[in-house]
Write an enzyme that holds these catalytic residues in place. Structure first.
Site, mmCIF file in Angstrom:
data_model
loop_
_atom_site.group_PDB
_atom_site.id
_atom_site.type_symbol
_atom_site.label_atom_id
_atom_site.label_comp_id
_atom_site.label_asym_id
_atom_site.label_seq_id
_atom_site.Cartn_x
_atom_site.Cartn_y
_atom_site.Cartn_z
ATOM 1 N N LYS A 31 1.404 -52.728 10.266
ATOM 2 C CA LYS A 31 2.512 -51.877 9.803
ATOM 3 C C LYS A 31 2.934 -51.173 11.020
ATOM 4 C CE LYS A 31 0.988 -48.096 8.943
ATOM 5 N NZ LYS A 31 1.143 -46.540 9.600
ATOM 6 N N ASP A 59 -1.434 -45.517 2.665
ATOM 7 C CA ASP A 59 -0.564 -46.723 3.168
ATOM 8 C C ASP A 59 -1.267 -48.109 2.488
ATOM 9 O OD1 ASP A 59 0.006 -45.165 5.253
ATOM 10 O OD2 ASP A 59 -1.178 -45.826 6.692
#
Length: 337
Positions: free
Chosen positions: A47, A184
């Protein structure tokens, strides 16, 4: 390795034996053995943070954080297997294999976040049994890069363990474990492009993902997230309130203002970051660029794939790790067999 004895009628000549002894050894891919029935194979995407606004430290020690994360096509691959044992309870074994020139991750199995993820889920669902959960990680995402590789691997291992144990991957226990492991980790269960608030773990809303080429560049070495936050606390940087509103209200990834108020803190810990970020922004074909997370990688949104390939080659010539990939709608998931 098991030894075999050559029958006398097929014995080698002395010269043949010497030649065989001096021949180079060919070692099979250590992951190939895990391509078998019963195992689970998963993808764990990287990401970048299109937007990262770190706020003040809370009473619990965490920081307020608003972020917009976007998944990438670049991903690790996890191979998970469950092997029955005679006694000993639940055992977990994690090993990593670095690919494509990234630095190997040297960490004890029990210190790996994947180990912690599997162990946490087992405790949440009260899973007991004499068995070995074996996890082999094919690493394509560099560590200490702000690309979420460890968190994504942890999220994937939660899905993999759930499948091995016959648990619904969307069960509350899986979601709770992801949130407890880190801000996350929960994102990777959603994937795509997502706005998160709280400490970065509270789902705010999903955005329509981008379909553009992106270049990732990382210098040698990394930035410790905890060290970056400590440096930030010493010299906080604020983001314009108007940009913050735009990030919260964006419905498409292209609408998100690219901002990261951890950049100055990370640059203070790793001065080469400033040089790298300046170099990336100056490259032809770069539409926009930003450091991801707490670094040490940066990403550049490119006009064309040819531009991306050219920038990757130039970055590698400077001794940096670089990779062309694309924004993606992916999330952690098992690969159908």
């Amino acid at each position: 390795m098991n030894e075999t004895t050559t029958p006398p009628e097929h014995a080698m000549s002395e010269s043949s034996a010497r030649a065989a002894a001096n021949a180079p050894m060919v070692v099979a891919d250590p992951l190939a053995v895990f391509e078998k029935g019963g195992m689970v194979k998963l993808i764990a995407p990287a990401k970048v943070n299109l937007y990262l606004n770190i706020g003040g430290r809370r009473a619990d020690g965490y920081h307020e954080a608003t972020t917009v994360m976007h998944a990438l096509a670049l991903h690790d691959v996890l191979h998970m297997d469950r092997v029955k044992q005679d006694g000993g309870g639940l055992r977990i074994e994690v090993s990593c294999y670095a690919r494509e020139g990234i630095e190997p991750l040297v960490v004890a199995s029990e210190d790996n976040i994947v180990y912690k993820a599997v162990d946490l889920l087992a405790r949440k669902i009260a899973h007991v049994g004499d068995e070995l959960i074996s996890v082999r990680i094919e690493k394509h995402i560099p560590h200490e890069a702000g690309l979420g590789g460890g968190s994504s691997d942890a999220a994937a291992s939660l899905i993999g363990a759930a499948k091995l144990w016959g648990v619904d991957p969307e069960s509350p226990e899986v979601l709770e474990a992801a949130s407890e492991l880190g801000a996350d980790v929960a994102f990777f269960l959603h994937g795509g492009c997502t706005c998160l608030t709280g400490t970065g773990e509270v789902f705010h809303h999903a955005l329509e993902p981008m379909r553009k080429t992106v270049v990732l560049v990382k210098p040698e070495g990394g930035v410790s997230t905890s060290a970056a936050y400590a440096a930030f606390d010493e010299s906080p940087v604020t983001i314009d309130p108007e940009a913050h509103v735009r990030a919260l209200e964006a419905s498409r990834a292209e609408e998100v203002p690219l901002c990261n108020n951890l950049t100055a803190a990370s640059e203070s810990l790793m001065p080469e970051l400033a040089e790298m970020l300046g170099w990336i922004a100056a490259q032809d074909g770069v539409e926009n660029s930003l450091m991801s997370g707490s670094g040490s990688s940066a990403f550049a949104i490119c006009a064309t794939f040819d531009d991306a390939c050219r920038i990757v080659a130039a970055a590698r010539n400077r001794g940096w790790w670089a990779r062309a990939t694309a924004f993606s709608s992916a999330k952690v998931s098992a690969i159908p067999r």
